[in-house]
Design a protein around this motif. Structure first.
Motif, short mmCIF file in Angstrom:
data_model
loop_
_atom_site.label_atom_id
_atom_site.label_comp_id
_atom_site.label_asym_id
_atom_site.label_seq_id
_atom_site.Cartn_x
_atom_site.Cartn_y
_atom_site.Cartn_z
N ASN A 74 68.32 41.72 47.25
CA ASN A 74 69.13 41.27 46.12
C ASN A 74 69.94 40.02 46.43
O ASN A 74 70.63 39.49 45.57
CB ASN A 74 70.09 42.39 45.70
CG ASN A 74 69.35 43.61 45.18
OD1 ASN A 74 68.41 43.47 44.39
ND2 ASN A 74 69.73 44.79 45.62
N LYS A 75 69.86 39.56 47.67
CA LYS A 75 70.56 38.36 48.09
C LYS A 75 69.56 37.25 48.39
O LYS A 75 68.36 37.50 48.49
CB LYS A 75 71.39 38.62 49.36
CG LYS A 75 72.50 39.64 49.21
CD LYS A 75 73.25 39.77 50.53
CE LYS A 75 74.41 40.74 50.45
NZ LYS A 75 75.18 40.77 51.73
N SER A 129 73.75 24.17 39.40
CA SER A 129 74.33 25.52 39.32
C SER A 129 73.84 26.21 38.06
O SER A 129 73.00 27.12 38.13
CB SER A 129 75.86 25.46 39.36
OG SER A 129 76.37 24.58 38.38
N LYS A 130 74.26 25.75 36.91
CA LYS A 130 73.88 26.41 35.67
C LYS A 130 72.54 25.92 35.12
O LYS A 130 72.01 26.47 34.18
CB LYS A 130 74.97 26.19 34.62
CG LYS A 130 76.27 26.81 35.08
CD LYS A 130 77.33 26.70 34.02
CE LYS A 130 78.50 27.42 34.44
NZ LYS A 130 79.63 27.65 34.46
N LYS A 136 68.04 28.10 37.99
CA LYS A 136 66.84 28.27 38.81
C LYS A 136 67.21 28.64 40.24
O LYS A 136 68.28 28.29 40.74
CB LYS A 136 66.03 26.97 38.81
CG LYS A 136 65.43 26.63 37.44
CD LYS A 136 64.66 25.33 37.50
CE LYS A 136 63.92 25.05 36.20
NZ LYS A 136 64.80 24.91 35.06
N THR A 137 66.28 29.33 40.89
CA THR A 137 66.43 29.61 42.31
C THR A 137 66.13 28.33 43.09
O THR A 137 65.10 27.70 42.89
CB THR A 137 65.44 30.72 42.75
OG1 THR A 137 65.71 31.89 41.99
CG2 THR A 137 65.62 31.03 44.23
N ILE A 138 67.06 27.96 43.95
CA ILE A 138 66.94 26.71 44.71
C ILE A 138 67.21 27.00 46.18
O ILE A 138 68.05 27.83 46.51
CB ILE A 138 67.96 25.65 44.23
CG1 ILE A 138 67.79 25.38 42.73
CG2 ILE A 138 67.81 24.34 45.01
CD1 ILE A 138 68.87 24.48 42.14
N SER A 175 77.16 37.46 37.97
CA SER A 175 76.92 37.79 36.56
C SER A 175 75.45 37.93 36.19
O SER A 175 75.09 38.74 35.34
CB SER A 175 77.56 36.73 35.66
OG SER A 175 76.97 35.46 35.86
N LYS A 176 74.58 37.15 36.87
CA LYS A 176 73.16 37.13 36.47
C LYS A 176 72.20 37.30 37.64
O LYS A 176 71.00 37.11 37.50
CB LYS A 176 72.85 35.81 35.76
CG LYS A 176 73.62 35.64 34.45
CD LYS A 176 73.20 34.37 33.74
CE LYS A 176 73.94 34.25 32.41
NZ LYS A 176 73.56 33.01 31.68
N LYS A 177 72.73 37.63 38.83
CA LYS A 177 71.91 37.86 40.02
C LYS A 177 71.11 36.63 40.43
O LYS A 177 70.00 36.75 40.96
CB LYS A 177 70.98 39.06 39.81
CG LYS A 177 71.73 40.36 39.52
CD LYS A 177 70.80 41.53 39.33
CE LYS A 177 71.58 42.81 39.05
NZ LYS A 177 70.71 43.97 38.81
#
Length: 207
Positions: A62-63, A116-117, A126-128, A162-164
């Motif tokens: 989850n991280k 970020s957003k 997006k995952t970065i 808030s959104k994982k």
């Protein structure tokens, strides 16, 4: 530890495949050395979403992942290779922190929003993987100094809660150096956001 892992994946075969893919991307000199297998097993387990092995290796799916180690130990190359193992729903891209700092000089505070957003008018962050955290500098935009990466990481922490939203990082900074450069708030939030996977300080430069 590696010999006792129980998994439906054959990790030795995955390492052979990664080495072949690395040779295609980086040249025939690319090798995965046996001393790095413990690190690479953790990365493979995480990016394949192998829950059983991650549990055994104390890796939290989850991280995100922070891969740390000395200059030249192969952090960026490994994270780029992991893109080829990652399921479609967990795809990420690698962005050098120095490039982000140069974009900030050009475009200002919109860059913090972008990483970020998400881009303006984009509905989904997006995952970065932020590559080489610590190589960028505090920069000024119209005279105002900003620790760009600190602000981006703090914003992404809020989205993690808030959104994982997942964030990956490569760095050669120690935990103390991260705190000195980005502040205690960033260091504290990174503890919640990431799995730390670290090369030994004595690992040789592979370049």
């Amino acid at each position: 530890m590696i010999k006792t892992i129980q998994s439906h994946y054959n990790y030795d075969e995955v390492i052979v495949w990664l080495e072949k893919k690395g040779s295609e991307l980086y040249g025939t000199q690319f090798k995965i050395v046996e001393d790095d297998h413990t690190i690479i097993y953790k990365l493979i387990a995480y990016f394949l979403k192998d829950e059983q092995t991650c549990f055994q290796l104390n890796v939290n799916l989850n991280k995100g992942v922070m891969l740390s180690g000395p200059v030249g130990c192969g952090k960026t190359s490994l994270l780029n290779l992991m893109k080829y193992l990652t399921p479609t729903d967990n795809k990420f891209y690698v962005k050098p922190c120095r490039e982000i700092s140069f974009e900030f000089i050009q475009d200002g505070y919109e860059i913090i929003h972008k990483y970020s957003k998400g881009k303006l008018y984009s509905s989904e962050a997006k995952t970065i993987c932020f590559d080489d955290l610590g190589t960028e500098n505090n920069l000024k935009y119209f005279g105002n100094e900003c620790n760009v990466m600190a602000e981006i990481l703090l914003s992404r922490y809020d989205l993690f809660i808030s959104k994982k939203l997942i964030t990956h990082i490569t760095t050669n900074l120690s935990a103390t150096e991260i705190e000195n450069q980005y502040g205690n708030r960033v260091r504290s939030r990174l503890r919640q956001m990431i799995n730390l996977i670290a090369f030994d300080k004595s690992v040789k430069d592979k370049r």
